[in-house]
Design a protein around this motif. Structure first.
Motif, PDB file in Angstrom:
ATOM      1  N   THR A 101       0.837  -1.199   0.000  1.00 35.48           N
ATOM      2  CA  THR A 101       0.000   0.000   0.000  1.00 35.48           C
ATOM      3  C   THR A 101       0.876   1.254   0.000  1.00 35.48           C
ATOM      4  O   THR A 101       0.378   2.357   0.201  1.00 35.48           O
ATOM      5  CB  THR A 101      -0.916   0.017   1.243  1.00 35.48           C
ATOM      6  N   GLU A 102       2.181   1.066  -0.225  1.00 41.19           N
ATOM      7  CA  GLU A 102       3.112   2.189  -0.210  1.00 41.19           C
ATOM      8  C   GLU A 102       3.859   2.293  -1.537  1.00 41.19           C
ATOM      9  O   GLU A 102       4.310   1.292  -2.083  1.00 41.19           O
ATOM     10  CB  GLU A 102       4.115   2.042   0.931  1.00 41.19           C
ATOM     11  N   LYS A 103       4.008   3.505  -2.016  1.00 40.58           N
ATOM     12  CA  LYS A 103       4.772   3.739  -3.231  1.00 40.58           C
ATOM     13  C   LYS A 103       6.241   3.932  -2.870  1.00 40.58           C
ATOM     14  O   LYS A 103       6.567   4.455  -1.806  1.00 40.58           O
ATOM     15  CB  LYS A 103       4.252   4.972  -3.975  1.00 40.58           C
ATOM     16  N   ASN A 104       7.122   3.490  -3.755  1.00 41.45           N
ATOM     17  CA  ASN A 104       8.553   3.618  -3.530  1.00 41.45           C
ATOM     18  C   ASN A 104       9.136   4.516  -4.621  1.00 41.45           C
ATOM     19  O   ASN A 104       9.100   4.164  -5.797  1.00 41.45           O
ATOM     20  CB  ASN A 104       9.207   2.228  -3.582  1.00 41.45           C
ATOM     21  N   PRO A 105       9.679   5.669  -4.255  1.00 50.44           N
ATOM     22  CA  PRO A 105      10.232   6.593  -5.258  1.00 50.44           C
ATOM     23  C   PRO A 105      11.554   6.090  -5.826  1.00 50.44           C
ATOM     24  O   PRO A 105      12.626   6.583  -5.500  1.00 50.44           O
ATOM     25  CB  PRO A 105      10.409   7.890  -4.464  1.00 50.44           C
ATOM     26  N   HIS A 159      -4.236   0.496 -15.413  1.00 51.95           N
ATOM     27  CA  HIS A 159      -3.823   1.896 -15.373  1.00 51.95           C
ATOM     28  C   HIS A 159      -3.565   2.377 -13.945  1.00 51.95           C
ATOM     29  O   HIS A 159      -3.011   3.457 -13.761  1.00 51.95           O
ATOM     30  CB  HIS A 159      -4.892   2.781 -16.021  1.00 51.95           C
ATOM     31  N   THR A 160      -3.965   1.599 -12.967  1.00 55.31           N
ATOM     32  CA  THR A 160      -3.779   2.036 -11.585  1.00 55.31           C
ATOM     33  C   THR A 160      -2.725   1.234 -10.837  1.00 55.31           C
ATOM     34  O   THR A 160      -2.194   1.690  -9.832  1.00 55.31           O
ATOM     35  CB  THR A 160      -5.099   1.935 -10.799  1.00 55.31           C
ATOM     36  N   ILE A 161      -2.397   0.033 -11.303  1.00 60.49           N
ATOM     37  CA  ILE A 161      -1.438  -0.817 -10.606  1.00 60.49           C
ATOM     38  C   ILE A 161      -0.017  -0.484 -11.051  1.00 60.49           C
ATOM     39  O   ILE A 161       0.237  -0.238 -12.225  1.00 60.49           O
ATOM     40  CB  ILE A 161      -1.714  -2.309 -10.882  1.00 60.49           C
ATOM     41  N   SER A 162       0.902  -0.500 -10.103  1.00 66.11           N
ATOM     42  CA  SER A 162       2.304  -0.284 -10.449  1.00 66.11           C
ATOM     43  C   SER A 162       3.190  -1.280  -9.711  1.00 66.11           C
ATOM     44  O   SER A 162       2.788  -1.845  -8.685  1.00 66.11           O
ATOM     45  CB  SER A 162       2.741   1.144 -10.116  1.00 66.11           C
ATOM     46  N   LEU A 163       4.372  -1.506 -10.261  1.00 66.42           N
ATOM     47  CA  LEU A 163       5.373  -2.351  -9.617  1.00 66.42           C
ATOM     48  C   LEU A 163       6.316  -1.443  -8.844  1.00 66.42           C
ATOM     49  O   LEU A 163       6.919  -0.530  -9.414  1.00 66.42           O
ATOM     50  CB  LEU A 163       6.158  -3.146 -10.663  1.00 66.42           C
ATOM     51  N   GLN A 164       6.448  -1.710  -7.548  1.00 67.13           N
ATOM     52  CA  GLN A 164       7.298  -0.888  -6.697  1.00 67.13           C
ATOM     53  C   GLN A 164       8.540  -1.685  -6.303  1.00 67.13           C
ATOM     54  O   GLN A 164       8.434  -2.779  -5.752  1.00 67.13           O
ATOM     55  CB  GLN A 164       6.530  -0.463  -5.450  1.00 67.13           C
ATOM     56  N   THR A 165       9.702  -1.144  -6.618  1.00 62.98           N
ATOM     57  CA  THR A 165      10.964  -1.822  -6.328  1.00 62.98           C
ATOM     58  C   THR A 165      11.903  -0.874  -5.601  1.00 62.98           C
ATOM     59  O   THR A 165      12.062   0.279  -6.003  1.00 62.98           O
ATOM     60  CB  THR A 165      11.655  -2.288  -7.624  1.00 62.98           C
ATOM     61  N   GLU A 166      12.511  -1.359  -4.538  1.00 64.45           N
ATOM     62  CA  GLU A 166      13.476  -0.539  -3.811  1.00 64.45           C
ATOM     63  C   GLU A 166      14.723  -0.335  -4.669  1.00 64.45           C
ATOM     64  O   GLU A 166      15.176  -1.244  -5.358  1.00 64.45           O
ATOM     65  CB  GLU A 166      13.857  -1.208  -2.489  1.00 64.45           C
ATOM     66  N   GLU A 167      15.271   0.851  -4.611  1.00 61.85           N
ATOM     67  CA  GLU A 167      16.459   1.183  -5.380  1.00 61.85           C
ATOM     68  C   GLU A 167      17.593   0.227  -5.043  1.00 61.85           C
ATOM     69  O   GLU A 167      17.929   0.012  -3.881  1.00 61.85           O
ATOM     70  CB  GLU A 167      16.892   2.621  -5.065  1.00 61.85           C
ATOM     71  N   GLY A 168      18.168  -0.391  -6.087  1.00 61.45           N
ATOM     72  CA  GLY A 168      19.312  -1.275  -5.886  1.00 61.45           C
ATOM     73  C   GLY A 168      18.975  -2.621  -5.277  1.00 61.45           C
ATOM     74  O   GLY A 168      19.873  -3.329  -4.798  1.00 61.45           O
ATOM     75  N   ARG A 219       6.939  -5.222  -5.655  1.00 62.13           N
ATOM     76  CA  ARG A 219       5.652  -5.412  -5.011  1.00 62.13           C
ATOM     77  C   ARG A 219       4.583  -4.685  -5.825  1.00 62.13           C
ATOM     78  O   ARG A 219       4.871  -3.704  -6.516  1.00 62.13           O
ATOM     79  CB  ARG A 219       5.687  -4.904  -3.571  1.00 62.13           C
ATOM     80  N   PHE A 220       3.351  -5.162  -5.734  1.00 60.90           N
ATOM     81  CA  PHE A 220       2.246  -4.581  -6.497  1.00 60.90           C
ATOM     82  C   PHE A 220       1.532  -3.529  -5.656  1.00 60.90           C
ATOM     83  O   PHE A 220       1.039  -3.815  -4.561  1.00 60.90           O
ATOM     84  CB  PHE A 220       1.259  -5.668  -6.916  1.00 60.90           C
ATOM     85  N   TYR A 221       1.489  -2.316  -6.212  1.00 60.67           N
ATOM     86  CA  TYR A 221       0.835  -1.208  -5.525  1.00 60.67           C
ATOM     87  C   TYR A 221      -0.494  -0.875  -6.197  1.00 60.67           C
ATOM     88  O   TYR A 221      -0.555  -0.678  -7.411  1.00 60.67           O
ATOM     89  CB  TYR A 221       1.741   0.026  -5.545  1.00 60.67           C
ATOM     90  N   PHE A 222      -1.556  -0.851  -5.391  1.00 62.10           N
ATOM     91  CA  PHE A 222      -2.892  -0.471  -5.847  1.00 62.10           C
ATOM     92  C   PHE A 222      -3.271   0.837  -5.141  1.00 62.10           C
ATOM     93  O   PHE A 222      -3.343   0.857  -3.912  1.00 62.10           O
ATOM     94  CB  PHE A 222      -3.928  -1.526  -5.465  1.00 62.10           C
ATOM     95  N   PRO A 223      -3.515   1.930  -5.874  1.00 61.80           N
ATOM     96  CA  PRO A 223      -3.934   3.169  -5.221  1.00 61.80           C
ATOM     97  C   PRO A 223      -5.207   2.977  -4.402  1.00 61.80           C
ATOM     98  O   PRO A 223      -5.359   3.543  -3.325  1.00 61.80           O
ATOM     99  CB  PRO A 223      -4.174   4.120  -6.398  1.00 61.80           C
ATOM    100  N   GLN A 224      -6.119   2.149  -4.930  1.00 60.86           N
ATOM    101  CA  GLN A 224      -7.347   1.830  -4.214  1.00 60.86           C
ATOM    102  C   GLN A 224      -7.613   0.332  -4.348  1.00 60.86           C
ATOM    103  O   GLN A 224      -7.609  -0.196  -5.459  1.00 60.86           O
ATOM    104  CB  GLN A 224      -8.540   2.600  -4.765  1.00 60.86           C
TER     105      GLN A 224
END
Length: 256
Positions: free
Chosen positions: A20-24, A90-99, A106-111
């Motif tokens: 549930t968290e985005k990773n910049p 269009h709402t799901i994204s893959l979040q990966t920690e740098e390096g 991980r799969f991020y769903f805004p809602q």
């Protein structure tokens, strides 16, 4: 207002890499962007550098092993929670920690919107399977195979092994007779009855061909299901060993 997953349900799904968290990070990306050939190749090249992949075919295979967890998230919700998650690309994204050297996005769903199963559960089950496979898994396998020339058979088996694990290992440990019964029925349908049309533009169910009997193999205490293809994990730098289910190093002692 649409129904939403509650905190306990989100926690349960986190074991399948839901976040549930985005990773910049420059390794994080929206799923719909990966259907652009140039963006996909750039993403795989970057990921390959991080994990020590020798070429795009190896990276493609390992990417689908990670992408398969989207199916695990959806099917766990279907079977255990009796809910259908909104899988809008269009709402799901893959979040990966740098390096992150292991590259476990991980799969991020805004809602986390869901639909509760209707009284016609067989139709509900078909809708869930069609949504996750036709719109996501099959579409991504086709996209990544076209771009990297990796075999679709390898990619589909990479997905199948995690679904076998989900229903044979994870869900059998749940202490709820109703859920266990539902899991048995859903698994049987997914493997033996679901038509190819639910998985995409496919004549036959693409999972069924990999559902073989488990066997006793040297070096393993328990029976294992030997793969029909190699996922190429051993081709990574620092990973000289093949998987214990790899068809290239499994010598059968006794079959069921």
């Amino acid at each position: 207002m649409p129904d939403m997953l509650n905190k306990a349900e989100i926690e349960a799904l986190s074991q399948f890499r839901l976040t549930t968290e985005k990773n910049p990070s420059n390794q994080s990306i929206c799923l719909n962007e990966l259907f652009n050939d140039h963006i996909l190749l750039a993403y795989l090249k970057q990921a390959g550098t991080v994990i020590g992949s020798s070429n795009s075919k190896v990276t493609a295979s390992l990417f689908i092993k990670r992408y398969a967890f989207l199916a695990a998230i959806s099917l766990y919700a279907m079977t255990v929670l009796n809910k259908k998650i909104n899988l809008s690309c269009h709402t799901i994204s893959l979040q990966t920690e740098e390096g992150d050297r292991s590259w476990l996005p991980r799969f991020y769903f805004p809602q986390l919107c869901v639909e509760v199963a209707s009284t016609d559960r067989e139709r509900f089950r078909e809708e869930v399977i069609k949504d996750v496979f036709l719109n996501h898994i099959s579409a991504m396998i086709t996209q990544i195979s076209n771009v990297t020339q990796q075999s679709k058979r390898i990619l589909w088996e990479n997905v199948a092994i995690y679904l076998f694990w989900l229903y044979e290992k994870v869900l059998t440990k749940i202490n709820d007779n109703e859920i266990v019964k539902r899991a048995y029925e859903d698994y049987d349908y997914l493997i033996n009855e679901a038509p190819g049309s639910l998985f995409g533009d496919i004549r036959e169910n693409p999972l069924k061909k990999f559902y073989d009997n488990k066997k006793y193999v040297d070096g393993n205490k328990d029976e294992i299901r030997i793969r029909t293809t190699c996922c190429l994990y051993y081709r990574l730098e620092g990973s000289p060993k093949r998987c214990n289910t790899c068809p290239h190093n499994c010598r059968t002692e006794k079959s069921i």
